[in-house]
Design an enzyme around this catalytic site. Structure first.
Site, mmCIF file in Angstrom:
data_model
loop_
_atom_site.group_PDB
_atom_site.id
_atom_site.type_symbol
_atom_site.label_atom_id
_atom_site.label_comp_id
_atom_site.label_asym_id
_atom_site.label_seq_id
_atom_site.Cartn_x
_atom_site.Cartn_y
_atom_site.Cartn_z
ATOM 1 N N LYS A 1 0.809 -1.230 0.000
ATOM 2 C CA LYS A 1 0.000 0.000 0.000
ATOM 3 C C LYS A 1 0.842 1.279 0.000
ATOM 4 O O LYS A 1 0.447 2.286 -0.596
ATOM 5 C CB LYS A 1 -0.953 0.004 1.197
ATOM 6 N N ASP B 1 -10.189 3.182 2.119
ATOM 7 C CA ASP B 1 -10.431 2.556 3.425
ATOM 8 C C ASP B 1 -11.197 3.480 4.366
ATOM 9 O O ASP B 1 -12.217 3.088 4.946
ATOM 10 C CB ASP B 1 -9.103 2.142 4.072
#
Length: 280
Positions: free
Chosen positions: A66, A102
């Protein structure tokens, strides 16, 4: 020609995203396929170049890539830049653009399950990892009334607070101080791995001082009800596990790729089936 989407990670065989997204494509009669790509860290740069070269339309990014993927993208959305992590990549023209869905996924799940707006909430975020940072910055961007951070390592939490690019009222607390102040909060978000399978009897803080009616969220969904959520429910709090956040971060990515809002109830049903078809 069938559009290709996917997810990259190491490991990746456990990912529920292919089942969720491929079902959404079929339901919408959208000519696309979503594949799980096992990409090791040493092959990340080559993989991103390959995705670009073969015209992959978009992909998700999971552990451990990420943050590492960011230098290989053409553009980074400001929220993802602030968080320091990308979980969704969109192809626009010849460029790959990185986003983080997210935090927005958590906020959408909270709105759907609570019926409330984050702007009215005094929030305590437990933890100081990547998920805590994504949720904290997203809440701040959305204008939450106040957001406090607590963590065993107070300096890690303070570093997140100092780097926050969005204006918000915020304190940093140790775990014991947070426990004594739980009655101040209307939303408590547990972002650590404490309580995750197999160590299901652990919890990061005691909820002895939580107020009835407080909304307590744990981003874990295996088990579906962690020990902290069980304690919260017994004390009259409203509870939420991490399934909604997972569904909505995927739905937001899907919309960014296709311009279409997928059926989130259908997505949830697919994920539940893959997890065993039960909420217990």
């Amino acid at each position: 020609m069938t559009a290709l989407y996917g997810v990259i990670g190491d490991p990746i065989a456990h990912s529920l995203s292919p089942a969720m997204h491929n079902d959404a494509f079929r339901a919408l009669q959208y000519d696309a396929y979503y594949h799980a790509f096992h990409i090791t860290p040493e092959n990340l740069e080559t993989a991103v170049k390959g995705m670009k070269a073969i015209g992959v339309a978009g992909f998700n990014v999971t552990i451990p890539h990420k943050t590492a993927i960011m230098p290989y993208l053409d553009e980074i959305d400001p929220l993802a830049e602030a968080i320091g992590a990308v979980n969704t990549v969109v192809r626009r023209g010849g460029s790959l653009i990185g986003y983080n869905t997210d935090g927005p996924g958590f906020i959408q799940a909270f709105r759907e399950e609570s019926g409330k707006d984050v702007k009215t909430e005094k929030v305590l975020v437990i933890g100081a990892g990547g998920a805590a940072k994504a949720i904290y910055y997203s809440l701040a961007k959305e204008g939450a009334a106040a957001i406090d951070l607590c963590n065993r390592n107070v300096e890690r939490a303070a570093a997140i607070q100092r780097a926050n690019p969005f204006s918000c009222q915020s304190d940093v607390l140790g775990l014991k101080e947070a426990e004594t102040r739980l009655g101040e909060y209307t939303l408590i978000v547990q972002t650590t791995p404490v309580g995750m399978h197999p160590d299901t009897e652990a919890q990061p803080v005691s909820l002895e001082n939580v107020k009835p009616g407080t909304f307590v969220s744990d981003i874990i969904y295996n088990p579906f009800e962690t020990k902290i959520l069980k304690e919260a429910r017994k004390r009259g709090a409203r509870t939420q596990n991490g399934l909604g956040m997972f569904i909505y971060q995927g739905a937001i990515a899907f919309k960014k790729w296709t311009g279409i809002n997928p059926d989130t109830d259908r997505m949830k049903s697919i994920v539940l089936d893959k997890l065993g078809g039960t909420l217990c």
